[in-house]
Design a protein around this motif. Structure first.
Motif: not given
Length: 90
Positions: A41-51
């Motif tokens: 899965p990829h994080t959409p552009l403009g969304i900051q991922d928080d692992i």
């Protein structure tokens, strides 16, 4: 699907943050993806991922009442399709 950038709903539902990100279950899940050739899965552009953010699965009815509540206990903890369909259909 809901995007909760300020994590207001996240905190209201009592969801947790991980202290140990790479558990055996999460490593096993990634190994299954890799072995089967499935894309990650990829994080959409403009969304900051928080692992470190634990997720969950919640179903709300038309009035916004929570009719299904499943806070994840690990990174690979997901409800079964059967459980989700029961919540939606009954």
């Amino acid at each position: 699907m809901l995007l909760d950038e300020d994590r207001k709903i996240y905190h209201t539902f009592g969801l947790k943050r991980l202290t140990k990100v790479w558990s055996f279950s999460s490593l096993f899940l990634y190994a299954e993806y890799k072995a089967s050739g499935r894309p990650f899965p990829h994080t959409p552009l403009g969304i900051q991922d928080d692992i470190y953010q634990f997720g969950g699965d919640f179903v709300l009815d038309e009035q916004g009442k929570v009719i299904y509540f499943h806070p994840s206990q690990s990174t690979a903890d997901r409800p079964s399709t059967e459980d989700l369909l029961k919540a939606i259909c009954c």
